[in-house]
Structure formats: C-alpha cells, structure tokens
Scaffold this active site. Structure first.
Site, PDB file in Angstrom:
ATOM      1  N   CYS A  33       0.834  -1.206   0.000  1.00 18.40           N
ATOM      2  CA  CYS A  33       0.000   0.000   0.000  1.00 18.40           C
ATOM      3  C   CYS A  33       0.864   1.249   0.000  1.00 18.40           C
ATOM      4  O   CYS A  33       0.357   2.345  -0.202  1.00 18.40           O
ATOM      5  CB  CYS A  33      -0.987   0.008   1.162  1.00 18.40           C
ATOM      6  SG  CYS A  33      -0.280   0.412   2.762  1.00 18.40           S
ATOM      7  N   CYS A 102      -3.516   5.971   7.491  1.00 15.91           N
ATOM      8  CA  CYS A 102      -2.229   6.519   7.940  1.00 15.91           C
ATOM      9  C   CYS A 102      -2.266   6.783   9.446  1.00 15.91           C
ATOM     10  O   CYS A 102      -1.283   6.518  10.146  1.00 15.91           O
ATOM     11  CB  CYS A 102      -1.892   7.797   7.186  1.00 15.91           C
ATOM     12  SG  CYS A 102      -1.597   7.534   5.420  1.00 15.91           S
TER      13      CYS A 102
END
Length: 137
Positions: A33, A102
């Site tokens: 990712c 994140c």
C-alpha cells in the site's frame, strides 16, 4: 484535500530520524500500500523521554507519524497507549477518508514500539487489538 496543519508537518516534520539505542522499536505498514513507519522510543521510568520516526509513504503518512510522536513524547507508556488514531487525525485537523489508514498506522506504530520495549524488559507483551497491516480505504 489536506489541512494546513498536515501540510506543515509534511513539509517540516518533527522528530524525524532514529534513536540508535532505542528501548523500543515498532515497524508497521505494508509496502504494497506504500506506507511503512518505523517508530523509536527512549523510555526512562516508564515515561517516553524521546521518540523519533522514519516513514516511507505519502504526505499523510509522514504527517501522522510526526503528529503521533508529538502526542506521546513525555507521556507514560500507559498514557501513550491511549493515544488513538482519532486523536492523531483530530490533532491534524482531519484526514481525507482515503488517508485514515495513515493515522491507524501511527497508532499501531506506537503500540508496536511499546510491545518491543516490554518484550526486551521480559514483560508480557500487550495484546494488540488491531492487526498490523495496511487498512483499506
């Protein structure tokens, strides 16, 4: 798309680098990712006296790494473990939905570093409540 605070921490991140004699190191993420975070902790009397990070990823990954280091510095281990991805996102003024992963990585990075510290001290590892992998948006 990104808040001014997020852009400030992306352009001028705080606590970047490594601690060579770190008491705990947490590495989380998934190169697939594109976001990988490594967080280093220096701990004295169960208090985080220094914290640094190295992150490979997008602007949000770098900003969330920087923010989480600011949020846990000076805290006890117990207090640091209570810092959530929502705390990180709120401190940045919010994150776009596709970048929430994140903030999850930032939270998990701190937890992984604490786990490493506890293992080195011969203490039982804290049970992680989340999987340490890339969250899908």
């Amino acid at each position: 798309m990104y808040t001014e605070k997020l852009m400030q921490l992306f352009m001028n991140p705080k606590n970047v680098g490594r601690i060579e004699d770190a008491d705990g190191i947490g590495e989380v993420g998934n190169p697939i990712c594109g976001d990988v975070m490594k967080i280093y902790l220096k701990i004295e009397d169960d208090r985080i006296v220094d914290v640094k990070f190295e992150t490979f990823g997008c602007a949000a990954a770098i900003a969330t790494s920087s923010m989480v280091t600011e949020l846990v510095k000076g805290k006890t281990i117990e207090e640091a473990l209570k810092v959530s991805n929502k705390d990180v996102a709120e401190a940045l003024g919010g994150l776009p939905p596709q970048k929430v992963h994140c903030s999850l990585l930032a939270e998990e990075g701190i937890k992984a570093a604490v786990d490493d510290y506890l293992a080195k001290k011969g203490k039982t590892k804290r049970e992680a409540s989340e999987t340490r992998q890339c969250a899908k948006a």
